[in-house]
Write an enzyme that holds these catalytic residues in place. Structure first.
Site, mmCIF file in Angstrom:
data_model
loop_
_atom_site.group_PDB
_atom_site.id
_atom_site.type_symbol
_atom_site.label_atom_id
_atom_site.label_comp_id
_atom_site.label_asym_id
_atom_site.label_seq_id
_atom_site.Cartn_x
_atom_site.Cartn_y
_atom_site.Cartn_z
ATOM 1 N N GLU A 254 0.865 -1.176 0.000
ATOM 2 C CA GLU A 254 0.000 0.000 0.000
ATOM 3 C C GLU A 254 0.897 1.218 0.000
ATOM 4 O O GLU A 254 1.669 1.444 0.944
ATOM 5 C CB GLU A 254 -0.934 0.037 1.208
ATOM 6 N N CYS A 288 -2.105 8.105 4.098
ATOM 7 C CA CYS A 288 -2.114 7.793 2.665
ATOM 8 C C CYS A 288 -3.466 8.078 2.031
ATOM 9 O O CYS A 288 -3.551 8.357 0.830
ATOM 10 C CB CYS A 288 -1.753 6.325 2.448
#
Length: 517
Positions: A254, A288
């Site tokens: 990720e 994120c």
């Protein structure tokens, strides 16, 4: 206050003992609110990583052979412990990251939700499954799920509890051992998670924690373990994928995001502005999934700006171990430098600062105000690069098609939001975005918190998914066991093969007609 109330000398000694490190090397971590020293911890070497892997690999087969209900009992106890000791987790998170207490509490909840989800679903996801055999009645097939072996998890500094413990739980549930490498600055919180797991009954040596420099110690994890889970920058993720690929080892990554938010012309502006504050500035934008680009229909642009800046003005910033502040500190001088450079570059090139735009050393060494920019152009660094701080840029659009095109102008594809009263229309717009998760009338929590659904990125935002079935099954290998009752592909010696081939071809045609194959 340098240390939070929970970080006693006794606890610090116990956490140090959880580190897989045999040498005398140490490093120090920073108390973010003050800039002082928080803790001194052992530093692992590549040899320590290899030894940690060997210890974990030695006990992993017995863990994999343990009946699933017995493995799950460990995580039932862990779930109870983490909620019971939530104040300690939240204290450690604040001390190491500088985030507001409300953000720390929300991070605490991620492994609780993940653990609860896999306690419910692992028996179904991991059970043997019957599959259609080559010839019905003559060949049977069963799909099994075997653990990878020793999983290496490299966790980031911004969410050290959620993205370390939340990832290693399904790896362990699936029957693997784990070597965990947290970020050096945020080591105490995942070490406390490891301590809770062992207190819950996790077998000795099954979870190893190594600490140290990312390229050296993290690189050793990548070069040693049987599967790699990584959360961090796109640049580092690409390097990990290359190194794992050379060993034919799988990885789940990720990575970064430059996440868009689209405000349609029918949006509830007051509610949208209030929700956008959280979507942009939770954890001081060090997430994120944070929204860094806001696209607003030009017919409502002025009204949205007024509502959004009013919400920003209401935000309370502060360094305290209570639930008062809305936003805490950035985590390091490096992050503060990046944020300042992005805003200063934009301002110098003609951007307008509608809110914020400056550091706040009066509050703490790494504080920066929540910042809203407009008139941002492609020559500005913050236009396309991930800032990873409390900075968001505002852009107008004239139609849904234009909004989709603008939102998709990025190599990243992690998260997006669409706001509008017509939820079906907003969802349809969201479905056209090249991102892994879309939130209608929310910033990121709706999709991320839906643990039954997969979460991850497209494009430069990564590979693989956490949460959902894939979040567990990625830590396994699919194995097929086919059982043949009697030979079906070897024709009798007396039968010429051309006749056998003709019979088989007719059989395949018949089976297709009646739906058997």
């Amino acid at each position: 206050m340098i240390r939070p109330p929970a970080l006693t000398d006794e606890l610090l000694t116990r956490l140090r003992d959880r580190v897989a490190a045999q040498g005398d090397a140490t490093f120090t971590t920073t108390a973010v609110f003050t800039g002082g020293t928080l803790a001194t911890l052992p530093e692992s070497s590549p040899a320590d990583v290899r030894a940690a892997y060997d210890r974990a690999a030695a006990v992993q087969p017995e863990w994999a052979a343990t009946p699933l209900h017995q493995r799950l009992a460990v995580f039932e106890r862990f779930h109870t412990l983490l909620l019971r000791e939530r104040d300690t987790v939240v204290d450690l998170l604040q001390a190491e990251t500088g985030k507001a207490r409300r953000d720390a509490f929300e991070e605490l909840c991620e492994p609780a939700l993940v653990t609860s989800y896999y306690l419910r679903t692992a028996p179904r996801l991991l059970r043997p499954r019957r599959r259609a055999g080559l010839l019905p009645g003559l060949v049977g097939a069963t799909e099994l799920r075997q653990p990878k072996g020793v999983v290496g998890i490299i966790a980031p500094w911004n969410y050290p509890w959620a993205l370390a413990i939340g990832d290693l739980v399904p790896a362990l549930v699936a029957g693997n051992a784990v070597v965990l490498k947290p970020d050096s600055q945020t080591s105490l919180t995942p070490l406390f998670g490891a301590d809770l797991l062992y207190r819950a009954g996790l077998p000795a040596d099954l979870l190893q924690v190594v600490l140290g420099d990312g390229p050296t110690v993290g690189g050793a994890v990548v070069d040693t373990c049987d599967f790699i889970g990584f959360t961090g920058s796109t640049r580092t993720g690409a390097q990990i994928a290359e190194r794992a690929g050379r060993r034919l080892v799988g990885c789940s990554l990720e990575l970064g995001g430059k996440n868009p938010m689209i405000v349609l012309d029918d949006a509830d502006l007051d509610e949208t502005a209030r929700t956008a504050v959280r979507g942009c500035f939770a954890n001081a934008g060090q997430l994120c999934l944070s929204l860094e680009r806001i696209y607003v229909h030009d017919s409502i642009l002025d009204r949205f700006v007024a509502a959004f800046t009013a919400e920003i003005d209401r935000m309370r910033l502060g360094a305290s171990y209570d639930y008062g502040p809305d936003m805490g500190s950035l985590t390091s001088a490096r992050v503060l430098k990046t944020v300042s450079e992005h805003v200063d570059d934009a301002r110098a090139k003609g951007a307008t600062v509608l809110a914020g735009g400056r550091p706040r050393p009066d509050l703490g060494p790494y504080f920066y105000e929540p910042t809203l920019l407009t008139d941002v152009t492609p020559d500005m660094v913050c236009h396309a690069e991930e800032t990873f701080g409390p900075v968001v840029s505002l852009y107008p659009f004239g139609s849904d098609d234009e909004a989709v095109a603008l939102a998709n102008e990025s190599s990243y594809g992690l998260n997006a939001s669409v706001f509008g009263r017509d939820r079906a229309r907003a969802a349809a717009v969201g479905a056209r975005l090249r991102v892994g998760t879309v939130n209608v009338n929310d910033g990121f929590t709706a999709a991320y918190g839906s643990t039954d659904a997969p979460m991850g990125g497209m494009g430069a935002s990564g590979l693989g998914r956490r949460h959902g079935a894939e979040g567990l099954l990625k830590y396994t290998e699919a194995q097929t066991v086919a059982t043949q009752r009697r030979s079906v592909l070897n024709p009798p010696r007396w039968l010429p093969y051309r006749f056998y081939a003709a019979v088989m071809a007719r059989s395949l045609r018949v089976m297709r007609m009646i739906g058997l194959r």
